[in-house]
Motif scaffolding. Sequence first.
Motif, PDB file in Angstrom:
ATOM      1  N   VAL A 132       0.851  -1.197   0.000  1.00  0.00           N
ATOM      2  CA  VAL A 132       0.000   0.000   0.000  1.00  0.00           C
ATOM      3  C   VAL A 132       0.886   1.246   0.000  1.00  0.00           C
ATOM      4  N   PRO A 160       0.520   4.350  -8.035  1.00  0.00           N
ATOM      5  CA  PRO A 160      -0.448   4.648  -6.972  1.00  0.00           C
ATOM      6  C   PRO A 160      -1.888   4.352  -7.404  1.00  0.00           C
ATOM      7  N   GLU A 161      -2.195   4.563  -8.683  1.00  0.00           N
ATOM      8  CA  GLU A 161      -3.547   4.307  -9.179  1.00  0.00           C
ATOM      9  C   GLU A 161      -3.840   2.805  -9.207  1.00  0.00           C
ATOM     10  N   ALA A 164      -4.360   1.692  -5.688  1.00  0.00           N
ATOM     11  CA  ALA A 164      -5.657   2.165  -5.185  1.00  0.00           C
ATOM     12  C   ALA A 164      -6.790   1.303  -5.737  1.00  0.00           C
ATOM     13  N   GLU A 165      -6.650   0.877  -6.984  1.00  0.00           N
ATOM     14  CA  GLU A 165      -7.696   0.080  -7.622  1.00  0.00           C
ATOM     15  C   GLU A 165      -7.803  -1.312  -6.983  1.00  0.00           C
ATOM     16  N   ALA A 167      -6.791  -2.151  -4.037  1.00  0.00           N
ATOM     17  CA  ALA A 167      -7.234  -1.952  -2.651  1.00  0.00           C
ATOM     18  C   ALA A 167      -8.743  -1.744  -2.610  1.00  0.00           C
ATOM     19  N   ARG A 168      -9.260  -1.020  -3.577  1.00  0.00           N
ATOM     20  CA  ARG A 168     -10.702  -0.785  -3.629  1.00  0.00           C
ATOM     21  C   ARG A 168     -11.457  -2.109  -3.824  1.00  0.00           C
ATOM     22  N   TYR A 174      -6.237   2.371   3.542  1.00  0.00           N
ATOM     23  CA  TYR A 174      -4.871   2.752   3.906  1.00  0.00           C
ATOM     24  C   TYR A 174      -4.718   4.255   3.779  1.00  0.00           C
ATOM     25  N   SER A 175      -3.845   4.800   4.611  1.00  0.00           N
ATOM     26  CA  SER A 175      -3.563   6.224   4.523  1.00  0.00           C
ATOM     27  C   SER A 175      -2.201   6.500   5.140  1.00  0.00           C
ATOM     28  N   HIS A 189      -3.165   1.018   7.865  1.00  0.00           N
ATOM     29  CA  HIS A 189      -3.846   0.162   6.884  1.00  0.00           C
ATOM     30  C   HIS A 189      -4.623  -0.953   7.564  1.00  0.00           C
TER      31      HIS A 189
END
Length: 229
Positions: A132, A160-161, A164-165, A167-168, A174-175, A189
């Motif tokens: 992440v 990163p995209e 993010a995908e 993870a979605r 996560y942050s 996370h």
Amino acid sequence: MLKVIRYSALALLAMIGGLWGYAWTSRAPGQGVGEAFAERLAAVFGQQMPLPAAGGGGVQLPAGISLGGAFSLTRQDGVAVTERDYAGRWLLVYFGFTYCPDVCPTELGRIADVIDAMGPAGERVTPMLITVDPERDTQAALADYVSRFHPRMQGLTGTPEQVAEVARRYRVFYSRVQRPDMSAYLMDHSSFVYLVGPDGRVRLLFRPETAVEEMVRAIDIQFRTLTSS
Ligand code: NI
């Protein structure tokens, strides 16, 4: 009528905001706020979120909830991979990052222990870390890191995209967290271990700190369920 809808929406927003705040303040030490929120949400909405399975360890997804699916990432050896490269295989997937001071190493070590404890059947399962933190987790960093846990463990990163995908699709929260007393940032996370079936869909979630024997038993049940259906 519109007014009613507006007030209901406001009430819902207020409730979700309140739950988030409650999750933030009441979460266990080391627990991500996302995970705590998911737990509180599950407590309120029941069926909307994963529920504990009856025995066997792990959390089975209720009907209608589907996690996993398509992704496009890069493996630690530089090879671009998608979910199609893993079709027909079982995966134990963890989302984390190599700079993680505590939880990630513990969970990745547990995944390795589970696979070893399964004996020959463990060869059907590919252990996998999806980062992440793609900014710091280069292929080289991942290659070095995953090899410390299991010789077959794979480390996946991406843009990163792309991260993010995926993870979605797995509903991973996560942050980035910057603490004033530390020069390097951390990633907050969620910390589930996902058992992914040969069709690329998540079969089970394991909460952090699920016992190795429990996980082995639950995976074995999944193996047998699939071969008998
Ligand atoms: Ni971690």
